[in-house]
Design an enzyme around this catalytic site. Structure first.
Site, short mmCIF file in Angstrom:
data_model
loop_
_atom_site.label_atom_id
_atom_site.label_comp_id
_atom_site.label_asym_id
_atom_site.label_seq_id
_atom_site.Cartn_x
_atom_site.Cartn_y
_atom_site.Cartn_z
N LYS A 195 32.25 8.31 14.01
CA LYS A 195 32.25 7.13 13.12
C LYS A 195 33.70 6.86 12.72
O LYS A 195 34.53 7.78 12.71
CB LYS A 195 31.41 7.42 11.87
CG LYS A 195 30.98 6.20 11.12
CD LYS A 195 29.75 5.56 11.73
CE LYS A 195 29.45 4.22 11.08
NZ LYS A 195 28.17 3.66 11.52
N ASP A 228 29.87 -2.00 12.44
CA ASP A 228 29.11 -1.50 11.29
C ASP A 228 29.40 -2.51 10.19
O ASP A 228 29.81 -3.66 10.48
CB ASP A 228 29.55 -0.07 10.92
CG ASP A 228 28.63 0.57 9.88
OD1 ASP A 228 27.47 0.84 10.19
OD2 ASP A 228 29.07 0.78 8.73
P1 NDP Z 1 26.66 -6.28 7.42
O1 NDP Z 1 28.07 -6.15 6.98
O2 NDP Z 1 26.31 -7.25 8.47
O3 NDP Z 1 25.71 -6.57 6.17
C1 NDP Z 1 25.64 -5.77 5.05
C2 NDP Z 1 24.85 -6.55 4.03
O4 NDP Z 1 24.56 -5.75 2.90
C3 NDP Z 1 25.59 -7.76 3.52
O5 NDP Z 1 24.64 -8.77 3.27
C4 NDP Z 1 26.19 -7.24 2.21
O6 NDP Z 1 26.47 -8.25 1.28
C5 NDP Z 1 25.04 -6.42 1.72
N1 NDP Z 1 25.39 -5.43 0.72
C6 NDP Z 1 26.43 -4.58 0.68
N2 NDP Z 1 26.36 -3.80 -0.41
C7 NDP Z 1 25.22 -4.17 -1.04
C8 NDP Z 1 24.57 -3.72 -2.21
N3 NDP Z 1 25.06 -2.75 -2.96
N4 NDP Z 1 23.39 -4.33 -2.56
C9 NDP Z 1 22.87 -5.33 -1.82
N5 NDP Z 1 23.46 -5.78 -0.70
C10 NDP Z 1 24.61 -5.21 -0.33
O7 NDP Z 1 26.23 -4.79 7.84
P2 NDP Z 1 25.02 -4.35 8.75
O8 NDP Z 1 23.85 -5.22 8.49
O9 NDP Z 1 25.51 -4.15 10.12
O10 NDP Z 1 24.74 -2.88 8.17
C11 NDP Z 1 23.91 -2.66 7.05
C12 NDP Z 1 23.57 -1.18 7.01
O11 NDP Z 1 22.92 -0.79 8.22
C13 NDP Z 1 24.74 -0.22 6.87
O12 NDP Z 1 24.32 0.92 6.13
C14 NDP Z 1 25.00 0.18 8.30
O13 NDP Z 1 25.66 1.43 8.38
C15 NDP Z 1 23.60 0.29 8.81
N6 NDP Z 1 23.44 0.20 10.27
C16 NDP Z 1 23.88 -0.89 10.97
C17 NDP Z 1 23.68 -0.95 12.31
C18 NDP Z 1 24.05 -2.17 13.10
O14 NDP Z 1 23.72 -2.20 14.30
N7 NDP Z 1 24.67 -3.17 12.52
C19 NDP Z 1 23.08 0.18 13.06
C20 NDP Z 1 22.55 1.20 12.22
C21 NDP Z 1 22.78 1.22 10.88
P3 NDP Z 1 27.87 -9.04 1.27
O15 NDP Z 1 27.63 -10.21 2.15
O16 NDP Z 1 28.04 -9.36 -0.15
O17 NDP Z 1 28.90 -8.09 1.79
#
Ligand code: NDP
Length: 446
Positions: free
Chosen positions: A126, A166
């Protein structure tokens, strides 16, 4: 619990001071594999756990970049190459101000077992930076990515270490990172990064894979317990990559998704979330979820994220970030009759929240298994790059479905075999662990 496991947990806490997230994940994984360790003294003799909790390599570097006004900034860059026993290191890059060594080590450690579960030949790693992409121009993002890759390229390669996206790293960032890699190395090694655009080696269905995979996994889990997604009320946190495609598939399965969030607050829409509108706001305009309520009359916006778990639902899918669902949230969900919690984000539930959910007999689909569809499809992207060939969306999606079913069955069977029937958390940790452990034992003391 095994004395050996206790000793290793104490050692990790002692030797990695302040790395709370890393401590938590080590505790969670090692506690749940204790029955396997007890049954196999050979692991202790080979100091297997000592080796597993120590990354093979940690790279830390400075990332200097210049903003649009000509001001120089310096961020911290990380790549933790945790374990390569079963394949090249594989895992995403995270750009977020909260990033530190503890978070990258926690994510890297989780990735080792998750990748093993996918049935594909990928090790765990990572990386990322404490750079905050929010509010930066495209040019600033590009200059940051180029500076980051200028150092990172020394440590990665399609047979060595294959980063992906990520939080904060999507298609735009992967494009800039790949462009700089190719320029420095003078080679078209498309398999060095995954999550690429379709015109330069990306895989169809990679964008959708984590969210869709979460839904394939939880659908099987529901069906095994005589239920389905049809007509269930679903709450999804986040509105990023994972959340958007989880919502899309949940609706396709006949559920009603009534809420989603971003890091400022959440929207509640009793008519059902309009996913196309969320995509427009978050993916196209890169705006705030608050704007959803301004554009859709049936929706309301509430400032602050945690309140989303007080909304009554049958299924809760935390898809935003780590430790977003705590004990208080778990209590609210249980009080409102939740049936299943499925983790789309990495380690979104605190340990006490998980304990509470499981002790109240709530179905719990743990991240390592339930969100592995993303990295599995990344491995399919690597396979396509090696063949210099692309599969259709349907071909990749079918393979994804098959992989999620294997992960579900492997987790379920391992839990049963080691006396924890129905506990997918224990099951996925054991199933993921065994493959890596056997490979490490076969490869000698390295
Ligand atoms: P993104 O950056 O696309 O989205 C993250 C989202 O979560 C955004 O909408 C962000 O809001 C929101 N967010 C961040 N902090 C908070 C919080 N405290 N409360 C509510 N919403 C919050 O990331 P991903 O969707 O790619 O990843 C999300 C999670 O999934 C992470 O933990 C990542 O490690 C995990 N993951 C992702 C994978 C992937 O393929 N993308 C694979 C496996 C796991 P804002 O717009 O305000 O930043």
């Amino acid at each position: 619990m095994s004395k050996y496991v206790d000793e290793i947990i104490e050692k990790v806490v002692r030797e990695n001071p302040g790395e709370t997230e890393f401590h938590n994940t080590v505790k969670e994984v090692l506690t749940s594999i204790a029955p396997v360790i007890d049954a196999n003294p050979k692991y202790q003799n080979a100091a297997l756990l000592e080796r597993m909790v120590e990354p093979e390599r940690v790279v830390m570097f400075r990332v200097p970049w210049v903003d649009d006004a000509g001001k120089v900034h310096v961020n911290k860059g990380y790549r933790v190459q945790f374990n390569s026993a079963i394949g090249p290191y594989k895992g995403g890059l995270r750009l977020h101000p909260s990033v530190n060594l503890s978070i990258i080590k926690f994510l890297g450690f989780e990735q080792v077992f998750k990748n093993s579960l996918t049935t594909l030949p990928i090790g765990g790693g990572k990386g990322g930076s404490n750079f905050d992409p929010k509010g930066k121009s495209d040019n600033e993002i590009m200059r940051f990515c180029q500076s980051f890759m200028t150092e990172l390229q020394r440590h990665i390669g399609q047979d060595t270490d294959v980063p992906a996206g990520d939080i904060g790293v999507g298609g735009r960032e992967i494009g800039y990172l790949y462009g700089q890699f190719k320029r420095i190395r003078n080679a078209y090694e498309a398999g060095v990064l995954t999550g690429k655009g379709l015109t330069y080696g990306g895989s169809l269905a990679r964008t959708e894979a984590t969210g869709y995979g979460l839904l394939y996994f939880t659908k099987l889990y529901l069906e095994d317990n005589g239920m389905s997604y049809k007509d269930q009320t679903v709450v999804v946190s986040g509105s990023g990559n994972v959340a958007i495609y989880a919502m899309e598939k949940a609706q396709e399965f006949g559920a009603k998704v009534v809420a989603c969030s971003d890091s400022n607050g959440y929207v509640f829409d009793p008519e059902g979330i309009d996913v196309a509108l969320v995509k427009q706001i978050k993916e196209v305009e890169r705006g705030r979820i608050k704007e959803y309520a301004a554009r859709k009359a049936s929706a309301t916006y509430t400032e602050g994220c945690k309140g989303i778990w007080t909304i009554k639902c049958d299924i809760a899918l935390p898809c935003a970030t780590q430790q977003e669902l705590d004990l208080e949230s778990a209590k609210a969900l249980v009080a409102n009759g939740v049936k299943l919690v499925g983790e789309g984000a990495n380690m979104p539930s605190t340990l006490d929240a998980i304990e509470y959910l499981q002790s109240n007999k709530i179905m719990f689909a743990p991240a390592k298994a339930a969100n592995a569809g993303g990295v599995a499809t990344s491995a399919l992207e690597m396979a396509q790059n090696s063949m210099r060939y692309s599969w259709t969306f349907e071909e990749v999606d079918e393979k994804l479905k098959g992989i999620m079913a294997s992960i579900y069955n492997a987790s379920k069977n391992a839990a049963k075999e080691y006396g924890h029937e129905g506990d997918l958390l224990v099951g996925c940790n054991i199933a993921g662990f065994l493959k890596v452990a056997d490979a490490m034992m076969a490869q000698g003391i390295v």
